[in-house]
Design a protein around this motif. Sequence first.
Motif, PDB file in Angstrom:
ATOM      1  N   UNK A  82       0.834  -1.201   0.000  1.00 11.96           N
ATOM      2  CA  UNK A  82       0.000   0.000   0.000  1.00 11.96           C
ATOM      3  C   UNK A  82       0.872   1.256   0.000  1.00 11.96           C
ATOM      4  N   UNK A  83       1.939   1.252   0.815  1.00  9.32           N
ATOM      5  CA  UNK A  83       2.844   2.407   0.847  1.00  9.32           C
ATOM      6  C   UNK A  83       3.557   2.588  -0.487  1.00  9.32           C
ATOM      7  N   UNK A  84       3.918   1.481  -1.133  1.00  6.71           N
ATOM      8  CA  UNK A  84       4.549   1.551  -2.454  1.00  6.71           C
ATOM      9  C   UNK A  84       3.611   2.152  -3.482  1.00  6.71           C
ATOM     10  N   UNK A  85       2.355   1.736  -3.421  1.00  6.17           N
ATOM     11  CA  UNK A  85       1.327   2.257  -4.341  1.00  6.17           C
ATOM     12  C   UNK A  85       1.097   3.759  -4.109  1.00  6.17           C
ATOM     13  N   UNK A  86       1.057   4.159  -2.845  1.00  7.53           N
ATOM     14  CA  UNK A  86       0.851   5.578  -2.514  1.00  7.53           C
ATOM     15  C   UNK A  86       2.036   6.412  -2.990  1.00  7.53           C
ATOM     16  N   UNK A  87       3.257   5.942  -2.724  1.00 14.46           N
ATOM     17  CA  UNK A  87       4.445   6.674  -3.168  1.00 14.46           C
ATOM     18  C   UNK A  87       4.437   6.841  -4.683  1.00 14.46           C
ATOM     19  N   UNK A  88       4.155   5.773  -5.407  1.00  8.08           N
ATOM     20  CA  UNK A  88       4.134   5.825  -6.864  1.00  8.08           C
ATOM     21  C   UNK A  88       3.067   6.796  -7.363  1.00  8.08           C
ATOM     22  N   UNK A  89       1.876   6.730  -6.781  1.00  9.20           N
ATOM     23  CA  UNK A  89       0.789   7.622  -7.189  1.00  9.20           C
ATOM     24  C   UNK A  89       1.145   9.085  -6.917  1.00  9.20           C
ATOM     25  N   UNK A  90       1.709   9.359  -5.744  1.00  5.67           N
ATOM     26  CA  UNK A  90       2.086  10.738  -5.406  1.00  5.67           C
ATOM     27  C   UNK A  90       3.217  11.235  -6.299  1.00  5.67           C
ATOM     28  N   UNK A  91       4.198  10.380  -6.551  1.00  2.29           N
ATOM     29  CA  UNK A  91       5.318  10.781  -7.405  1.00  2.29           C
ATOM     30  C   UNK A  91       4.825  11.102  -8.819  1.00  2.29           C
ATOM     31  N   UNK A  92       3.987  10.239  -9.380  1.00  4.47           N
ATOM     32  CA  UNK A  92       3.473  10.483 -10.738  1.00  4.47           C
ATOM     33  C   UNK A  92       2.597  11.735 -10.768  1.00  4.47           C
ATOM     34  N   UNK A  93       1.832  11.989  -9.720  1.00  2.53           N
ATOM     35  CA  UNK A  93       1.035  13.211  -9.648  1.00  2.53           C
ATOM     36  C   UNK A  93       1.918  14.446  -9.583  1.00  2.53           C
ATOM     37  N   UNK A  94       2.948  14.388  -8.750  1.00  2.00           N
ATOM     38  CA  UNK A  94       3.898  15.495  -8.650  1.00  2.00           C
ATOM     39  C   UNK A  94       4.576  15.733  -9.993  1.00  2.00           C
ATOM     40  N   UNK A  95       4.983  14.666 -10.632  1.00  5.09           N
ATOM     41  CA  UNK A  95       5.642  14.751 -11.938  1.00  5.09           C
ATOM     42  C   UNK A  95       4.744  15.455 -12.965  1.00  5.09           C
ATOM     43  N   UNK A  96       3.478  15.081 -12.984  1.00  9.03           N
ATOM     44  CA  UNK A  96       2.529  15.678 -13.931  1.00  9.03           C
ATOM     45  C   UNK A  96       2.305  17.163 -13.620  1.00  9.03           C
ATOM     46  N   UNK A  97       2.074  17.490 -12.359  1.00  8.38           N
ATOM     47  CA  UNK A  97       1.866  18.891 -11.981  1.00  8.38           C
ATOM     48  C   UNK A  97       3.120  19.720 -12.223  1.00  8.38           C
TER      49      UNK A  97
END
Length: 120
Positions: A82-97
């Motif tokens: 779950x933590x891996x999934x959250x980190x990946x989702x946040x990183x990809x969101x940050x990358x896009x923004x």
Amino acid sequence: MDLDINYKLWLEKDGSKVFGPGPAKMLELVDRMGSLKRAAETMDMSYSQAWNLLDSLEKRLGFELTEGKAGGSRGGGSRLTEKGRILLRKYRGLEKDFAGRVQELADDYFDGKRSEGDRC
């Protein structure tokens, strides 16, 4: 002016790189393929390189990114924690923004909105 902006975005902890585009891609492949070995093959890495990278990331981050079962005759498998999934989702969101804002700034600076008197 027809210029492209290029940059690299990664996360650091205590001045050391802990997560970036390569690890993000590896985690996405593990998630999609259900296997660290298959993810490594897709990225032209050996399994041991991928395992060492994952182990190093987990140690620097302080939490596990994947969980799985060992191989054998029936094969193994890996999935994101779950933590891996959250980190990946946040990183990809940050990358896009970040990409959107960088482009806005580039447009401001190089299309004259921010520096009228010294346009290239």
